[in-house]
Motif scaffolding. Sequence first.
Motif, PDB file in Angstrom:
ATOM      1  N   ARG A  93       0.816  -1.216   0.000  1.00 31.01           N
ATOM      2  CA  ARG A  93       0.000   0.000   0.000  1.00 31.01           C
ATOM      3  C   ARG A  93       0.852   1.270   0.000  1.00 31.01           C
ATOM      4  N   GLY A  94       2.179   1.095   0.084  1.00 28.05           N
ATOM      5  CA  GLY A  94       3.079   2.245   0.048  1.00 28.05           C
ATOM      6  C   GLY A  94       3.429   2.817   1.398  1.00 28.05           C
ATOM      7  N   VAL A  95       3.106   2.102   2.478  1.00 22.28           N
ATOM      8  CA  VAL A  95       3.412   2.552   3.839  1.00 22.28           C
ATOM      9  C   VAL A  95       4.890   2.309   4.118  1.00 22.28           C
ATOM     10  N   ASP A  96       5.545   3.194   4.877  1.00 25.96           N
ATOM     11  CA  ASP A  96       6.955   2.966   5.199  1.00 25.96           C
ATOM     12  C   ASP A  96       7.081   1.820   6.197  1.00 25.96           C
ATOM     13  N   LEU A  97       8.284   1.276   6.305  1.00 26.94           N
ATOM     14  CA  LEU A  97       8.473   0.027   7.031  1.00 26.94           C
ATOM     15  C   LEU A  97       8.136   0.152   8.516  1.00 26.94           C
ATOM     16  N   VAL A  98       8.542   1.228   9.169  1.00 25.10           N
ATOM     17  CA  VAL A  98       8.258   1.365  10.600  1.00 25.10           C
ATOM     18  C   VAL A  98       6.757   1.385  10.848  1.00 25.10           C
ATOM     19  N   GLU A  99       6.026   2.131  10.044  1.00 22.26           N
ATOM     20  CA  GLU A  99       4.574   2.183  10.221  1.00 22.26           C
ATOM     21  C   GLU A  99       3.929   0.849   9.855  1.00 22.26           C
ATOM     22  N   ALA A 100       4.484   0.157   8.887  1.00 22.80           N
ATOM     23  CA  ALA A 100       3.983  -1.179   8.554  1.00 22.80           C
ATOM     24  C   ALA A 100       4.150  -2.121   9.736  1.00 22.80           C
ATOM     25  N   VAL A 101       5.294  -2.033  10.416  1.00 23.84           N
ATOM     26  CA  VAL A 101       5.535  -2.874  11.594  1.00 23.84           C
ATOM     27  C   VAL A 101       4.587  -2.497  12.733  1.00 23.84           C
ATOM     28  N   ARG A 102       4.307  -1.213  12.906  1.00 27.82           N
ATOM     29  CA  ARG A 102       3.359  -0.811  13.947  1.00 27.82           C
ATOM     30  C   ARG A 102       1.985  -1.444  13.702  1.00 27.82           C
ATOM     31  N   PHE A 103       1.526  -1.384  12.462  1.00 26.78           N
ATOM     32  CA  PHE A 103       0.237  -1.984  12.133  1.00 26.78           C
ATOM     33  C   PHE A 103       0.277  -3.496  12.324  1.00 26.78           C
ATOM     34  N   ALA A 104       1.349  -4.122  11.869  1.00 26.49           N
ATOM     35  CA  ALA A 104       1.469  -5.578  11.976  1.00 26.49           C
ATOM     36  C   ALA A 104       1.495  -6.039  13.426  1.00 26.49           C
ATOM     37  N   THR A 105       2.074  -5.231  14.295  1.00 27.95           N
ATOM     38  CA  THR A 105       2.096  -5.562  15.719  1.00 27.95           C
ATOM     39  C   THR A 105       0.677  -5.631  16.269  1.00 27.95           C
ATOM     40  N   ALA A 106      -0.188  -4.742  15.823  1.00 27.30           N
ATOM     41  CA  ALA A 106      -1.583  -4.781  16.251  1.00 27.30           C
ATOM     42  C   ALA A 106      -2.294  -6.007  15.684  1.00 27.30           C
ATOM     43  N   VAL A 107      -2.013  -6.345  14.428  1.00 27.27           N
ATOM     44  CA  VAL A 107      -2.609  -7.535  13.820  1.00 27.27           C
ATOM     45  C   VAL A 107      -2.263  -8.779  14.628  1.00 27.27           C
ATOM     46  N   SER A 108      -0.998  -8.917  14.980  1.00 29.79           N
ATOM     47  CA  SER A 108      -0.578 -10.100  15.733  1.00 29.79           C
ATOM     48  C   SER A 108      -1.123 -10.076  17.154  1.00 29.79           C
ATOM     49  N   ALA A 109      -1.269  -8.881  17.743  1.00 32.48           N
ATOM     50  CA  ALA A 109      -1.827  -8.786  19.095  1.00 32.48           C
ATOM     51  C   ALA A 109      -3.276  -9.258  19.127  1.00 32.48           C
ATOM     52  N   VAL A 110      -4.026  -8.953  18.090  1.00 29.80           N
ATOM     53  CA  VAL A 110      -5.396  -9.462  18.008  1.00 29.80           C
ATOM     54  C   VAL A 110      -5.390 -10.978  17.848  1.00 29.80           C
ATOM     55  N   SER A 111      -4.475 -11.488  17.042  1.00 29.05           N
ATOM     56  CA  SER A 111      -4.480 -12.925  16.734  1.00 29.05           C
ATOM     57  C   SER A 111      -4.181 -13.791  17.946  1.00 29.05           C
ATOM     58  N   VAL A 112      -3.301 -13.338  18.848  1.00 31.33           N
ATOM     59  CA  VAL A 112      -2.923 -14.194  19.978  1.00 31.33           C
ATOM     60  C   VAL A 112      -4.034 -14.324  21.005  1.00 31.33           C
ATOM     61  N   GLN A 113      -5.092 -13.576  20.841  1.00 23.79           N
ATOM     62  CA  GLN A 113      -6.217 -13.658  21.770  1.00 23.79           C
ATOM     63  C   GLN A 113      -7.243 -14.709  21.344  1.00 23.79           C
ATOM     64  N   ARG A 114      -6.909 -15.469  20.283  1.00 25.34           N
ATOM     65  CA  ARG A 114      -7.813 -16.494  19.759  1.00 25.34           C
ATOM     66  C   ARG A 114      -7.018 -17.760  19.463  1.00 25.34           C
ATOM     67  N   VAL A 115      -7.711 -18.873  19.345  1.00 24.85           N
ATOM     68  CA  VAL A 115      -7.068 -20.155  19.055  1.00 24.85           C
ATOM     69  C   VAL A 115      -6.899 -20.316  17.546  1.00 24.85           C
ATOM     70  N   GLY A 116      -5.749 -20.857  17.167  1.00 25.72           N
ATOM     71  CA  GLY A 116      -5.502 -21.174  15.762  1.00 25.72           C
ATOM     72  C   GLY A 116      -4.661 -20.133  15.080  1.00 25.72           C
ATOM     73  N   ALA A 117      -4.260 -20.441  13.858  1.00 26.69           N
ATOM     74  CA  ALA A 117      -3.474 -19.512  13.042  1.00 26.69           C
ATOM     75  C   ALA A 117      -4.434 -18.686  12.197  1.00 26.69           C
ATOM     76  N   GLN A 118      -4.757 -19.151  10.988  1.00 31.32           N
ATOM     77  CA  GLN A 118      -5.655 -18.382  10.125  1.00 31.32           C
ATOM     78  C   GLN A 118      -7.003 -18.105  10.781  1.00 31.32           C
ATOM     79  N   ALA A 119      -7.448 -19.032  11.609  1.00 30.28           N
ATOM     80  CA  ALA A 119      -8.737 -18.857  12.287  1.00 30.28           C
ATOM     81  C   ALA A 119      -8.738 -17.668  13.237  1.00 30.28           C
ATOM     82  N   SER A 120      -7.554 -17.201  13.622  1.00 27.57           N
ATOM     83  CA  SER A 120      -7.462 -16.102  14.589  1.00 27.57           C
ATOM     84  C   SER A 120      -7.289 -14.741  13.937  1.00 27.57           C
ATOM     85  N   TYR A 121      -7.171 -14.685  12.610  1.00 26.58           N
ATOM     86  CA  TYR A 121      -6.829 -13.439  11.941  1.00 26.58           C
ATOM     87  C   TYR A 121      -8.056 -12.549  11.762  1.00 26.58           C
TER      88      TYR A 121
END
Length: 323
Positions: free
Chosen positions: A271-299
């Motif tokens: 999407r053209g986002v710089d790497l640091v901001e991409a990592v900030r967003f990705a950190t939130a994505v992974s934080a949501v995922s660890v609150q559920r069971v499974g890999a793809q099922a948690s996304y």
Amino acid sequence: MSRDVVVVGSANVDLVVEVPRRPGGGETLLGGDLQRLPGGKGANQAAAAARCGADAGIVACVGHDADGAFLRDRLSAAGVDTSTMIGVDGATGTAIIFLTPDGENSIVVSPGANAALDIERAEQHAAAWTGSRVLVLSLEIPAATAFRVAARAAACGTRVVLNAAPATRIAPETLRLCDPLIVNEHEARAALGDDTTDAAGLAVEDYERLAGRLREAGACSVVITLGPAGAVVAGGGAETPTRVAAHRVPVIDTTGAGDAFVGAVACELARGVDLVEAVRFATAVSAVSVQRVGAQASYADRAEVEAFIAARAETPGATATPR
């Protein structure tokens, strides 16, 4: 057709059993009900990218079996184009996962069809990955295939994201293609051929230096994920290594959280986002995922992740970027 993100990687069926603790040698434990879930690093990363809003596709090998059909269906449901998945003789890859009450896991992978993703088969769909904005690779497929695909895609102008997992040494000519190289603390040291036995005892500052060493060795940019210490980013606009904090959340299951992180980074870069901001967003994505069971099922989809970020904007925490 040019896509935002194409993954050339693995696809597995995850067989998940909750256990009270990891069994010792020769020990039998009673676990919970067996769960059959879609997984595999490549498939997880493609699903995460699609959930985040990317036009995503995958090149992967699965068997001509029920597990292969199951994975195709689950990826399609996540929004991933599966037309470049390849059916081969033999069993679809399988991961056996023991999940403990603290949310941590122990995983044994039987590669199955993933081992059949050789250079010749990957080349069958070269138009997909050479024409994408971002190519994502990891090492649950033959390393020779991953490295060859990286070189050809980079020569065509595609941005290459290499998640060097499982841990292995990465040759300088491949490091030079990585923008970014994404690794956890053990994989970061292995990429340079360092001894990884004491990696868990290193401080964040050590990994800032290690990120610098990886850049000196040739990597265009580097992301090192550090569990409770967050992540370190170097390059991609962060010429001085930058630490990105993670979010404090209750952890249910870390399976696939690192793949969610990689897929989200790829989506944002496309999407053209710089790497640091991409990592900030990705950190939130992974934080949501660890609150559920499974890999793809948690996304989560993008709207849910953005709501999570908005809700925490005034009270950011710092813990547990997945490894």
